[in-house]
Scaffold this motif. Structure first.
Motif, short mmCIF file in Angstrom:
data_model
loop_
_atom_site.label_atom_id
_atom_site.label_comp_id
_atom_site.label_asym_id
_atom_site.label_seq_id
_atom_site.Cartn_x
_atom_site.Cartn_y
_atom_site.Cartn_z
N LEU A 81 27.80 34.35 14.52
CA LEU A 81 27.36 34.36 15.90
C LEU A 81 25.95 34.94 16.02
CD1 LEU A 81 27.75 34.02 18.92
CD2 LEU A 81 28.99 36.19 18.96
N ILE A 82 25.68 35.99 15.25
CA ILE A 82 24.33 36.59 15.26
C ILE A 82 23.30 35.57 14.81
CG2 ILE A 82 22.86 38.27 14.06
CD1 ILE A 82 25.23 40.20 14.10
N LEU A 83 23.58 34.83 13.74
CA LEU A 83 22.64 33.83 13.25
C LEU A 83 22.43 32.73 14.28
CD1 LEU A 83 23.84 33.56 9.53
CD2 LEU A 83 21.97 34.92 10.46
N GLU A 84 23.50 32.36 14.99
CA GLU A 84 23.38 31.34 16.03
C GLU A 84 22.51 31.85 17.18
OE1 GLU A 84 24.13 27.64 17.87
OE2 GLU A 84 24.38 28.36 15.80
N LYS A 85 22.71 33.12 17.56
CA LYS A 85 21.89 33.71 18.63
C LYS A 85 20.42 33.77 18.22
CE LYS A 85 25.09 36.78 21.06
NZ LYS A 85 24.50 36.56 22.38
N ALA A 86 20.19 34.07 16.94
CA ALA A 86 18.81 34.14 16.45
C ALA A 86 18.14 32.77 16.54
CB ALA A 86 18.81 34.65 15.01
N ILE A 405 38.61 27.60 26.34
CA ILE A 405 37.22 27.13 26.38
C ILE A 405 36.87 26.60 27.76
CG2 ILE A 405 35.63 25.39 25.46
CD1 ILE A 405 37.04 25.68 22.76
N GLU A 406 37.79 25.84 28.37
CA GLU A 406 37.55 25.30 29.70
C GLU A 406 37.40 26.40 30.73
OE1 GLU A 406 36.60 22.23 32.08
OE2 GLU A 406 37.08 22.10 29.94
N LEU A 407 38.24 27.44 30.61
CA LEU A 407 38.16 28.58 31.53
C LEU A 407 36.81 29.27 31.42
CD1 LEU A 407 39.52 30.50 33.55
CD2 LEU A 407 40.43 31.77 31.59
N GLN A 442 21.37 41.30 36.70
CA GLN A 442 21.60 41.74 35.33
C GLN A 442 23.08 41.63 34.96
OE1 GLN A 442 20.22 45.69 34.49
NE2 GLN A 442 20.92 45.67 32.38
N GLU A 443 23.96 42.00 35.88
CA GLU A 443 25.40 41.92 35.62
C GLU A 443 25.84 40.47 35.41
OE1 GLU A 443 29.67 43.05 37.76
OE2 GLU A 443 27.78 43.79 38.59
N ILE A 444 25.31 39.57 36.23
CA ILE A 444 25.66 38.14 36.09
C ILE A 444 25.17 37.62 34.75
CG2 ILE A 444 25.20 35.82 36.99
CD1 ILE A 444 25.04 37.06 39.79
N ALA A 445 23.94 37.98 34.37
CA ALA A 445 23.37 37.50 33.10
C ALA A 445 24.19 37.99 31.91
CB ALA A 445 21.91 37.97 32.97
N GLU A 446 24.62 39.26 31.97
CA GLU A 446 25.43 39.81 30.88
C GLU A 446 26.78 39.10 30.77
OE1 GLU A 446 25.69 43.97 31.63
OE2 GLU A 446 23.65 44.39 30.91
N ASN A 447 27.39 38.80 31.92
CA ASN A 447 28.66 38.08 31.91
C ASN A 447 28.51 36.68 31.33
OD1 ASN A 447 30.31 40.10 32.94
ND2 ASN A 447 29.89 39.54 35.07
N ILE A 448 27.43 36.00 31.70
CA ILE A 448 27.19 34.65 31.19
C ILE A 448 27.05 34.68 29.66
CG2 ILE A 448 25.52 32.75 31.09
CD1 ILE A 448 24.99 33.20 34.07
N LYS A 449 26.28 35.64 29.15
CA LYS A 449 26.09 35.73 27.70
C LYS A 449 27.40 36.06 27.00
CE LYS A 449 23.46 34.90 25.70
NZ LYS A 449 23.32 33.51 25.24
N LYS A 450 28.20 36.95 27.60
CA LYS A 450 29.48 37.32 27.01
C LYS A 450 30.40 36.11 26.91
CE LYS A 450 32.49 39.45 29.54
NZ LYS A 450 33.19 40.47 30.36
N TRP A 451 30.47 35.32 27.97
CA TRP A 451 31.36 34.15 27.98
C TRP A 451 30.84 33.06 27.05
CZ3 TRP A 451 31.19 34.69 33.96
CH2 TRP A 451 32.08 35.70 34.35
N GLN A 454 31.90 34.12 23.55
CA GLN A 454 33.33 33.88 23.33
C GLN A 454 33.60 32.40 23.11
OE1 GLN A 454 35.29 35.58 26.75
NE2 GLN A 454 34.87 37.68 26.14
N SER A 455 32.91 31.55 23.86
CA SER A 455 33.07 30.10 23.69
C SER A 455 32.59 29.66 22.32
CB SER A 455 32.28 29.37 24.78
OG SER A 455 32.43 27.98 24.65
N PHE A 456 31.50 30.24 21.85
CA PHE A 456 30.98 29.92 20.52
C PHE A 456 31.99 30.29 19.44
CE2 PHE A 456 28.93 31.28 16.60
CZ PHE A 456 28.15 30.17 16.28
N LEU A 457 32.57 31.49 19.54
CA LEU A 457 33.55 31.94 18.54
C LEU A 457 34.78 31.04 18.52
CD1 LEU A 457 33.33 35.81 19.01
CD2 LEU A 457 32.47 34.47 17.08
N LEU A 458 35.21 30.59 19.70
CA LEU A 458 36.35 29.67 19.74
C LEU A 458 36.00 28.34 19.09
CD1 LEU A 458 37.70 30.34 23.35
CD2 LEU A 458 38.92 30.76 21.22
N ASP A 459 34.78 27.89 19.28
CA ASP A 459 34.35 26.63 18.66
C ASP A 459 34.28 26.74 17.14
OD1 ASP A 459 34.13 25.07 20.90
OD2 ASP A 459 32.06 25.65 21.31
N GLN A 460 34.14 27.97 16.61
CA GLN A 460 34.07 28.16 15.17
C GLN A 460 35.43 27.99 14.48
OE1 GLN A 460 31.10 28.98 13.24
NE2 GLN A 460 30.42 28.07 15.15
#
Length: 513
Positions: A81-86, A405-407, A442-451, A454-460
């Protein structure tokens, strides 16, 4: 912009170093108490470094690989996930307690660093004092410490082997499960007479009474049922493989063999291989013998007349068809009948492998099911199921994962709508202050990144599911019954339970039955 115009240059917004979006990475390779506590230590050390350099601490920026070996990167989801974010330019800095937490493998460490640096991500390892921002193109420091980190597990392995060898020379047991027939007394192997009686019996029947390994197993199970001997430690019946292991184990004549196996890394994964005999470490007369050396040598030097090699028919359902009673694989058994007028009649039918190995002591006898009839029955059942579902597999295939993932996608979508409304409230309607706007944004942006993470990890997790296109392809293959259908069966079937009376239950991969 004129780069020589200082006034214009000063107006350009430059993100200070301590405002970087960052990730704190931690990893432990085992679940031992000292390793688990070191995970907290890693986070605490990184937290302290960030405080000293005036970074704002963010709990959501922590990514962990818990219980994952540093010598295999393929299993490390957080690192991927870190490499993907990079690559997506979503982070500017990654913080490690030490290079050993980044990777234990030199090749992996260099590749990870290369990906991060090429994406302009700052790499910091606190213990070594490495900071890619200040080191520049000088890779020697990183490579040197990476080499030390890669060598560490090898050094530990050598030290452990040396400690084991010292224990053996002192006559102490080196650890692990003791061989059947032995127990531990004062850190040394001692004979367990009740079990040793069975070991001596096995060698005696094999060396002096002409019994084969399978007949010895039958004899042991008969006496076990009568209560005259004890059974194996971890099973309720004697198995053929258990008898074979006892006959081959040199422990019973006082010999200890170490360094017989080692772990190697192949294509990013660990695999155990057997070393050549010249690399083995052999120690003689290290503990009491249960049988004389000559008895063991006699059992392991028997030569047999070479019989014609028996060719087992190809089983396209291997690993899928299991016995409903004991869970062992159903295997193909072949029988022959020589006709009087010449020629041979051949039958191939299914049999429980446990019953084939141990007879009534292993499992119950199944009604004979001809393999070809069984195969045709499975094909017809699959075709029938295929017509029922009409390839509408999206809601059945890994439904739980798909819903998650849909959620997450819906949450991200709603958050982005909320963000647009927030901007309108601040800029156009002037219903909130700038401070309230910044805090909410800032709170909305953090939530978007968190979700999104999580979606990326599920796709893995693609290895844990069968794709719809593979299911469709497998159903198409069923029309060619004269071809090898092993791939189709593997894609469509999770398990086939064969009952003794011939009844068959099928658990499919494409439904929730």
């Amino acid at each position: 912009m004129d780069i020589f115009n200082r006034t214009e240059l000063s107006k350009e917004k430059i993100t200070p170093y301590n405002k970087y979006p960052y990730i704190v990475y931690g990893r432990v390779s085992t679940e031992k108490d000292e390793q688990v506590s070191s995970l907290e230590n890693q986070i605490d050390i990184c937290h302290n470094w960030l405080d000293q350099h005036h970074f704002e601490w963010n709990e959501s920026s922590i990514l962990l690989d818990d219980g994952i070996s540093g010598t295999t990167i393929l299993a490390r989801k957080a690192m991927r996930l870190i490499l993907e974010k990079a690559r997506k330019r979503e982070i500017r800095m990654v913080l490690f307690k030490s290079i050993s937490r980044l990777a234990r493998d030199l090749k992996d460490a260099l590749e990870i660093k290369e990906v991060l640096i090429s994406a302009r991500v700052r790499v910091i390892t606190i213990e070594e004092g490495y900071d890619s921002l200040t080191e520049g193109k000088n890779d020697m420091k990183f490579e040197m410490f990476s080499m030390f980190a890669a060598q560490y597990p090898k050094s530990i392995s050598v030290s452990t082997s040396a400690a084991f060898a010292a224990k053996i020379r002192r006559g102490e047991y080196r650890g692990g499960k003791t061989a059947f027939g032995y127990k531990i007394e004062n850190k040394k192997l001692a004979v367990n007479e009740e079990e040793a009686k069975v070991v001596r019996m096995i060698f005696d029947l094999y060396n002096h009474h002409g019994l084969g390994q399978k007949n010895i197993m039958y004899r042991l199970n008969k006496e076990l049922a009568e209560g005259t001997i004890v059974g194996p430690r971890f099973k309720d019946k004697w198995q053929l493989t258990t008898v074979q292991r006892i006959l081959k184990n040199p422990t019973y004549c006082g010999v200890v063999v170490s360094n017989r196996y080692e772990m190697v890394k192949i294509n990013g994964r660990k695999k155990q291989i057997q070393n050549p005999p010249e690399k083995w470490h052999i120690y003689y007369d290290q503990h009491p013998k249960i049988i004389p050396t000559k008895e063991w040598q006699k059992a392991n030097s028997k030569t047999y007349k070479q019989s014609k090699k028996k060719i087992t028919p190809w089983n396209e359902l291997r690993g899928l068809a299991v016995c409903s009673e004991c869970g062992s694989n159903m295997v193909i058994e072949t029988s022959y009948y020589n006709r009087k007028k010449g020629g041979r009649t051949v039958w191939s039918y299914l049999r429980c492998s446990a019953y084939r190995r141990a007879g009534k002591y292993g499992c119950v006898k199944h009604d004979p099911i001809p393999y070809n009839d069984f195969r045709n029955f499975i094909i017809e059942r699959l075709k029938e199921e295929g017509r029922k579902i009409q390839f509408d597999l999206k809601n059945n295939l890994d439904q739980k994962r798909g819903q998650k993932i849909e959620l997450l996608k819906n949450q991200i979508k709603k958050a982005k709508i909320k963000k647009r409304k927030l901007i309108q409230m601040y800029l156009e309607d002037e219903l909130i202050t700038k401070g309230e706007f910044e805090l909410e944004r800032q709170e909305i942006a953090e939530n978007i990144k968190k979700w999104e993470d999580q979606s990326f990890l599920l796709d893995q997790e693609t290895d844990e599911t069968v794709h719809i296109k593979d299911i469709k392809k497998a159903f198409t293959m069923l029309e060619k019954t004269d071809e090898d259908l092993y791939p189709a069966f593997q894609a469509l079937i999770e398990k086939i339970f064969v009952h003794p009376d011939g009844h068959i239950d099928i658990k499919y991969r494409f439904s929730n039955n």
